[in-house]
Structure formats: C-alpha cells, structure tokens
Write a protein that holds these residues in place. Structure first.
Motif, mmCIF file in Angstrom:
data_model
loop_
_atom_site.group_PDB
_atom_site.id
_atom_site.type_symbol
_atom_site.label_atom_id
_atom_site.label_comp_id
_atom_site.label_asym_id
_atom_site.label_seq_id
_atom_site.Cartn_x
_atom_site.Cartn_y
_atom_site.Cartn_z
ATOM 1 N N ASP A 6 14.972 25.544 26.173
ATOM 2 C CA ASP A 6 15.420 25.501 24.857
ATOM 3 C C ASP A 6 15.166 24.696 24.004
ATOM 4 O O ASP A 6 14.817 23.996 22.238
ATOM 5 C CB ASP A 6 16.073 26.069 24.036
ATOM 6 C CG ASP A 6 16.789 28.230 24.188
ATOM 7 O OD1 ASP A 6 15.787 28.491 24.297
ATOM 8 O OD2 ASP A 6 17.447 28.217 24.764
ATOM 9 N N SER A 7 15.583 23.260 24.295
ATOM 10 C CA SER A 7 15.436 22.168 24.135
ATOM 11 C C SER A 7 14.037 21.255 24.141
ATOM 12 O O SER A 7 13.645 21.104 22.667
ATOM 13 C CB SER A 7 16.001 21.078 24.614
ATOM 14 O OG SER A 7 17.644 21.684 25.010
ATOM 15 N N TYR A 8 13.252 21.845 24.717
ATOM 16 C CA TYR A 8 11.545 21.444 24.546
ATOM 17 C C TYR A 8 10.613 21.899 23.108
ATOM 18 O O TYR A 8 10.233 22.202 22.996
ATOM 19 C CB TYR A 8 11.013 21.699 26.255
ATOM 20 C CG TYR A 8 9.666 22.108 26.378
ATOM 21 C CD1 TYR A 8 8.928 21.018 25.942
ATOM 22 C CD2 TYR A 8 8.803 22.644 25.937
ATOM 23 C CE1 TYR A 8 7.587 20.200 26.159
ATOM 24 C CE2 TYR A 8 7.230 22.494 26.313
ATOM 25 C CZ TYR A 8 6.622 21.569 26.060
ATOM 26 O OH TYR A 8 5.515 21.279 25.856
ATOM 27 N N ILE A 49 18.513 26.093 28.910
ATOM 28 C CA ILE A 49 18.149 24.764 28.201
ATOM 29 C C ILE A 49 17.913 23.802 27.716
ATOM 30 O O ILE A 49 17.375 23.403 26.777
ATOM 31 C CB ILE A 49 20.429 23.963 28.284
ATOM 32 C CG1 ILE A 49 21.578 24.690 28.181
ATOM 33 C CG2 ILE A 49 20.160 22.943 27.285
ATOM 34 C CD1 ILE A 49 22.277 24.359 28.977
ATOM 35 N N LEU A 50 17.309 23.095 29.348
ATOM 36 C CA LEU A 50 15.730 22.954 28.831
ATOM 37 C C LEU A 50 14.385 23.229 28.863
ATOM 38 O O LEU A 50 14.212 22.491 27.274
ATOM 39 C CB LEU A 50 15.747 22.168 30.003
ATOM 40 C CG LEU A 50 16.579 21.732 30.840
ATOM 41 C CD1 LEU A 50 16.180 20.974 32.779
ATOM 42 C CD2 LEU A 50 16.604 19.986 30.485
ATOM 43 N N TYR A 69 12.509 23.612 20.824
ATOM 44 C CA TYR A 69 13.068 22.887 19.203
ATOM 45 C C TYR A 69 12.759 21.391 19.473
ATOM 46 O O TYR A 69 12.699 20.526 18.241
ATOM 47 C CB TYR A 69 14.701 22.967 18.994
ATOM 48 C CG TYR A 69 14.301 24.692 19.223
ATOM 49 C CD1 TYR A 69 14.734 25.166 18.092
ATOM 50 C CD2 TYR A 69 15.035 25.635 19.639
ATOM 51 C CE1 TYR A 69 14.940 26.549 17.235
ATOM 52 C CE2 TYR A 69 15.263 26.974 19.703
ATOM 53 C CZ TYR A 69 14.859 27.401 18.388
ATOM 54 O OH TYR A 69 15.265 28.868 18.124
ATOM 55 N N ASN A 70 12.833 21.295 20.711
ATOM 56 C CA ASN A 70 12.116 19.314 20.611
ATOM 57 C C ASN A 70 13.197 18.629 19.743
ATOM 58 O O ASN A 70 13.605 17.762 19.773
ATOM 59 C CB ASN A 70 11.376 18.581 19.360
ATOM 60 C CG ASN A 70 10.254 17.494 19.543
ATOM 61 O OD1 ASN A 70 10.175 16.434 20.560
ATOM 62 N ND2 ASN A 70 9.739 16.859 18.286
ATOM 63 N N ARG A 71 14.974 19.247 19.819
ATOM 64 C CA ARG A 71 15.998 18.428 20.382
ATOM 65 C C ARG A 71 16.551 19.084 21.206
ATOM 66 O O ARG A 71 16.687 20.317 21.739
ATOM 67 C CB ARG A 71 16.265 18.384 18.932
ATOM 68 C CG ARG A 71 16.722 19.479 18.608
ATOM 69 C CD ARG A 71 16.918 19.236 17.070
ATOM 70 N NE ARG A 71 16.682 21.090 16.331
ATOM 71 C CZ ARG A 71 18.305 21.956 16.312
ATOM 72 N NH1 ARG A 71 19.386 21.393 16.788
ATOM 73 N NH2 ARG A 71 18.269 22.438 15.862
ATOM 74 N N TRP A 72 17.850 18.420 21.874
ATOM 75 C CA TRP A 72 18.935 19.629 22.199
ATOM 76 C C TRP A 72 19.421 20.678 21.707
ATOM 77 O O TRP A 72 20.031 20.524 20.933
ATOM 78 C CB TRP A 72 20.151 17.937 23.319
ATOM 79 C CG TRP A 72 19.610 16.987 23.666
ATOM 80 C CD1 TRP A 72 19.003 16.392 23.957
ATOM 81 C CD2 TRP A 72 18.848 18.070 25.369
ATOM 82 N NE1 TRP A 72 18.835 15.533 25.060
ATOM 83 C CE2 TRP A 72 18.352 16.837 25.954
ATOM 84 C CE3 TRP A 72 19.526 19.136 26.181
ATOM 85 C CZ2 TRP A 72 18.529 16.107 27.375
ATOM 86 C CZ3 TRP A 72 18.855 18.713 27.475
ATOM 87 C CH2 TRP A 72 18.351 17.200 27.687
ATOM 88 N N THR A 73 19.637 21.982 22.705
ATOM 89 C CA THR A 73 19.634 22.819 22.037
ATOM 90 C C THR A 73 20.589 23.310 23.175
ATOM 91 O O THR A 73 20.188 23.843 24.388
ATOM 92 C CB THR A 73 18.645 23.370 21.334
ATOM 93 O OG1 THR A 73 17.827 22.830 20.744
ATOM 94 C CG2 THR A 73 19.192 25.217 20.949
#
Length: 352
Positions: A78-80, A75-76, A82-86
């Motif tokens: 992917d979020s990094y 999750i961390l 995509y530049n948003r929580w994903t």
C-alpha cells in the motif's frame, strides 16, 4: 510394528494439525487485510481456540507470525502504491470511529438497536425463530454473534452488508434450529414448512436479483449499446451527467472509453475538516434541484443526462422552457420507490 505405526500416525496427525493451524491463521490474517472489521468475531474465537489447544505457545507463535508477515507485506504494498507510508487498518479505524467529523455518520445515522429491529429481521424474515432455537443449544456461536453485533452498534452508521461476515454462523444456528424442529415435530408436516420457506426465498431472491432496481444497471447497458455503437464511426465525444444519488449505477464497470466522459454527483465526506456545516455535492444539488441544474448545465457541455423520475418531475419545466434537452428514452427501475431520491423509472435525456 504396531507401536511404530502408531507413532507414524501420531506424527502425521500432529503435522496435519500444525499445517491446518497455519492455514487457519493465514486466512484470518488475509480476511483482516481485506476488511479490518472481520477481526471482531475472532476476538472471541481466538481465546477459545487458545484455551482448547494443547500447545498454546506454538499456536500463538503461528498466529503472530502469519499476522505480522501478511500485514507487513500489505503495508509495504500500500505504501508503495500511494507513495507514502499507509496503514489501511489504522486509517479505517480512525475514519469510522475517531474522526472529529464522524465520517461514517455522514452516510446515515441509525438507532442503536437497528441490527436487531431492522437488520436481522429484514435478512432472515420468518427464519428468525429457527436462529433463536438454534442459539439455545449453541451458546458459543451465540456469544460470537452477540459480541459482533454489539461492536457494530457502537458505530452510528449501520448497514445490512456489515452483517455478512457473521451470516455463515447465523446459517449454522438456523440449521440447528431446523434440526431441532424436525425432531420435535412430525416430519410429514414440518417438511412442508421447509419447502414453502425455500420456495418463498427463491421467488424473493429472483425478484430482487433480476427485477427490482435493475434500471440502474440496464441504463448502463443501454448507454453502452447505443452510444458506443453509434460513436464508433462518428468519433464524437460524449459527456454524460448522472443526476442521481452518488454510486447509483456501476459507471466505469460498463463504460471505460476516452471518448465518453461520465460525471456524477459526488458525496465525499468532510475528511480534511476545512468547511464548517459541510454539505456534499449531491445534497447541495437535491436541496435546490432547479437552480443547481441550471448552474450545472451552464457550466458544462453535457451531451446526455440520466436521472430518476422523481427528479425529472421537479425539473422538467427547465427543459420545456429552454429546450436544452429532450427525453430520449425511459427505462423501468423498480416497482417500489426505495428512498426519496430513487425513483421507479429512469429518464435518459439527450441534448438537442
């Protein structure tokens, strides 16, 4: 001395089981990250393993720890990126099962028994009786398979590739079925059945791997060989339009250059729920191919076109009237026309 040796052996055995459990949990968690639907069979497997294990609390703790650590890291990451929580598994579940536009059905709707009437028979063909015989003596594996297929039937869209995660279990059942037949039947006769089965699948595998629909890959070899080699000196900029059903060719897997632009008919679903009666670009094009082709050519600077013979026969008058493009080459694709939009030949056209 004997007692000490037994204690050491017991300790080694316990540590081996513990480490193997962790390895098992890590691989299960990793498979879930790669493809969330891989968790479906383990809905049956984990309760059974929990029932069989002697230290249930430790088993649960290891499973929970491995799952949480790997998924938090994923999750961390992917979020990094995509530049948003994903959270990919939640998005996957929402898009395929709970989206108001039924996104998965955008790519086709199949009947509820498709996996039993089409999926398994197409994959295993005359080997299905062996699977059936093997399932009689392996009820646990059969329950896993039936449960997985049942969950898949809840989704309107069905594909052969969705069954890949239970193929190893099906192969085990098939092996048990063959073993049962070898014991009940005379081996001298039964071995010919196995031999013919192997030869039959060998030829089928070779045909569908090396011949059938190879034009969709060989056209990329053709483009890379001819365009790139010729363009190294001229430094022209090519724009190639693939007027095919989306994702018919591997595109950038073969050609990845700034001087060659690849365009294709897209088939994105209506994710944002903005347009009512949404029709993707590919469907719009094939509904009115002649009008769509003229509009596309007027609004673009395409240097080359790639299409199946099915489409070419519908729009060839456009090229004859306007003299925009001529047929540069024709490549073989398949002996069988698989769908109404996929043809047996692929036409490669070049601007005059």
């Amino acid at each position: 001395m004997t007692f000490r040796r037994k204690c050491q052996e017991a300790q080694l055995k316990f540590s081996y089981r513990s480490s193997s459990n962790i390895t098992f949990h890590l691989f299960v968690s990793l498979s879930f990250i790669i493809r969330p639907t891989s968790a479906i069979p383990f809905v049956i497997i984990y309760p059974y393993l929990l029932y069989k294990t002697s230290n249930r609390l430790k088993f649960l703790f290891q499973a929970f720890l491995c799952f949480i650590l790997l998924n938090v890291f994923n999750i961390l990451l992917d979020s990094y990126m995509y530049n948003r929580w994903t959270i990919v598994p939640l998005n996957f579940l929402y898009i395929n099962f709970f989206h108001p536009n039924s996104i998965s059905s955008h790519y086709g709707i199949n009947n509820i028994l498709w996996y039993l009437t089409n999926g398994l028979p197409m994959i295993f063909f005359y080997r299905l009786p062996f699977i059936f015989l093997g399932s009689i003596s392996n009820k646990r594996l059969t329950i896993i398979i039936l449960f997985t297929i049942f969950i898949y039937t809840l989704n309107k869209h069905k594909e052969f590739r969705f069954l890949t995660q239970i193929l190893p279990i099906l192969f085990i059942l098939e092996a048990h079925g063959i073993d049962w037949c070898s014991k009940k039947l005379k081996w001298s006769k039964f071995r010919w059945i196995i031999f013919l089965s192997f030869i039959g699948h060998l030829f089928i595998g070779l045909y569908f791997s090396l011949i059938d629909r190879q034009g969709q890959i060989s056209v990329m070899h053709y483009l890379r060989k001819n365009l790139i080699n010729n363009n190294n000196n001229n430094k022209e900029i090519f724009s190639i339009d693939f007027l095919m059903p989306c994702h018919s060719t591997p595109y950038y897997n073969f050609i990845h250059r700034n001087d060659i632009q690849l365009n294709f008919l897209t088939c994105e679903p209506n994710l944002n729920n903005i347009i009512n009666d949404y029709i993707d670009e590919a469907d719009q094009f094939f509904l009115k191919p002649i009008e769509s082709l003229k509009q596309r050519l007027n609004n673009s600077n395409s240097s080359h076109l790639v299409m199946f013979d099915i489409l070419y026969n519908q729009v060839k008058d456009v090229f004859e009237e306007d003299q925009w493009f001529f047929v540069k080459d024709i490549l073989f694709n398949s002996h069988i026309q698989h769908t109404s939009r996929h043809g047996k030949m692929i036409y490669f056209l070049e601007r005059r």
